[in-house]
Design an enzyme around this catalytic site. Sequence first.
Site, PDB file in Angstrom:
ATOM      1  N   HIS A  27      62.931  21.684  -9.505  1.00 51.43           N
ATOM      2  CA  HIS A  27      62.752  22.890 -10.303  1.00 51.43           C
ATOM      3  C   HIS A  27      61.678  23.814  -9.740  1.00 51.43           C
ATOM      4  O   HIS A  27      61.713  25.016  -9.981  1.00 51.43           O
ATOM      5  CB  HIS A  27      62.467  22.512 -11.760  1.00 51.43           C
ATOM      6  CG  HIS A  27      63.664  21.901 -12.422  1.00 51.43           C
ATOM      7  ND1 HIS A  27      63.670  20.596 -12.866  1.00 51.43           N
ATOM      8  CD2 HIS A  27      64.888  22.390 -12.694  1.00 51.43           C
ATOM      9  CE1 HIS A  27      64.863  20.326 -13.389  1.00 51.43           C
ATOM     10  NE2 HIS A  27      65.616  21.392 -13.289  1.00 51.43           N
ATOM     11  N   CYS A  68      71.916  17.757 -22.723  1.00 51.40           N
ATOM     12  CA  CYS A  68      72.115  17.999 -21.296  1.00 51.40           C
ATOM     13  C   CYS A  68      71.062  17.241 -20.506  1.00 51.40           C
ATOM     14  O   CYS A  68      70.009  16.890 -21.028  1.00 51.40           O
ATOM     15  CB  CYS A  68      72.080  19.482 -20.960  1.00 51.40           C
ATOM     16  SG  CYS A  68      70.642  20.358 -21.549  1.00 51.40           S
ATOM     17  N   GLU A  87      68.884  11.165 -26.936  1.00 53.72           N
ATOM     18  CA  GLU A  87      68.496  12.407 -27.610  1.00 53.72           C
ATOM     19  C   GLU A  87      68.920  12.470 -29.073  1.00 53.72           C
ATOM     20  O   GLU A  87      68.177  12.987 -29.900  1.00 53.72           O
ATOM     21  CB  GLU A  87      69.075  13.621 -26.869  1.00 53.72           C
ATOM     22  CG  GLU A  87      68.364  13.903 -25.571  1.00 53.72           C
ATOM     23  CD  GLU A  87      68.659  15.279 -25.011  1.00 53.72           C
ATOM     24  OE1 GLU A  87      69.039  16.195 -25.787  1.00 53.72           O
ATOM     25  OE2 GLU A  87      68.503  15.437 -23.790  1.00 53.72           O
ATOM     26  N   GLU A 112      65.840  26.824 -12.320  1.00 53.29           N
ATOM     27  CA  GLU A 112      66.944  25.947 -12.681  1.00 53.29           C
ATOM     28  C   GLU A 112      68.126  26.373 -11.814  1.00 53.29           C
ATOM     29  O   GLU A 112      68.609  27.505 -11.927  1.00 53.29           O
ATOM     30  CB  GLU A 112      67.265  26.107 -14.170  1.00 53.29           C
ATOM     31  CG  GLU A 112      68.122  25.028 -14.742  1.00 53.29           C
ATOM     32  CD  GLU A 112      67.441  23.674 -14.846  1.00 53.29           C
ATOM     33  OE1 GLU A 112      67.368  22.972 -13.819  1.00 53.29           O
ATOM     34  OE2 GLU A 112      66.999  23.298 -15.928  1.00 53.29           O
ATOM     35  N   GLU A 114      71.614  24.659 -10.811  1.00 52.08           N
ATOM     36  CA  GLU A 114      72.385  23.472 -11.143  1.00 52.08           C
ATOM     37  C   GLU A 114      73.875  23.618 -10.895  1.00 52.08           C
ATOM     38  O   GLU A 114      74.450  24.685 -11.090  1.00 52.08           O
ATOM     39  CB  GLU A 114      72.185  23.110 -12.621  1.00 52.08           C
ATOM     40  CG  GLU A 114      70.781  22.683 -12.949  1.00 52.08           C
ATOM     41  CD  GLU A 114      70.617  22.213 -14.367  1.00 52.08           C
ATOM     42  OE1 GLU A 114      69.672  21.440 -14.589  1.00 52.08           O
ATOM     43  OE2 GLU A 114      71.396  22.606 -15.262  1.00 52.08           O
TER      44      GLU A 114
END
Length: 176
Positions: A27, A68, A87, A112, A114
Amino acid sequence: MTDSFSTVLAVSVLDEPKGIVEKLEAHQKGILHRAFSIFLTDENGNMLIQKRAAGKYHSGGLWSNACCSHPTTDDISAEANERLYQELGVRTALSEIDSFIYRCVFSDGLIEYEYDHILIGRISRNEKIVLNPEEAEEIRFISLNELKLQLLRQPEVFSAWFITAAPKVIHRLEKR
């Protein structure tokens, strides 16, 4: 709860593995890496969305999909289900419906970048959901029509990837 997902799988634009890197490094340097976004619907077709925990390193306090993260193997569905359990305390059958690449630079300088696999599943509205407070502050079910309106009127309340992924999911669900 500790984050067992502290590494990511760097990939090419064709989703070919290139090696494992630390999540923070990916990141900071904007390294393309594999991700997944889980979308859950209830028996009436309403989508479960979560408000990300305010303390997240980016996009805290924004609404997003159910869950996610970043898989490090080719068994994306199994890793996604494990993360979903961490989560929200639930498991369900997941199907991959699409994928996309996105890149977003955040105000704190993190990037980010991805290759995001979109997974969908179903959950009963009566299922007991146990939020991990390090990940999510709140969840709610929203009708697809209400979600479409909110995406049009208030895109700033959603995470960057959700704005790209949600319309793909909505389109797929409306075709059923």
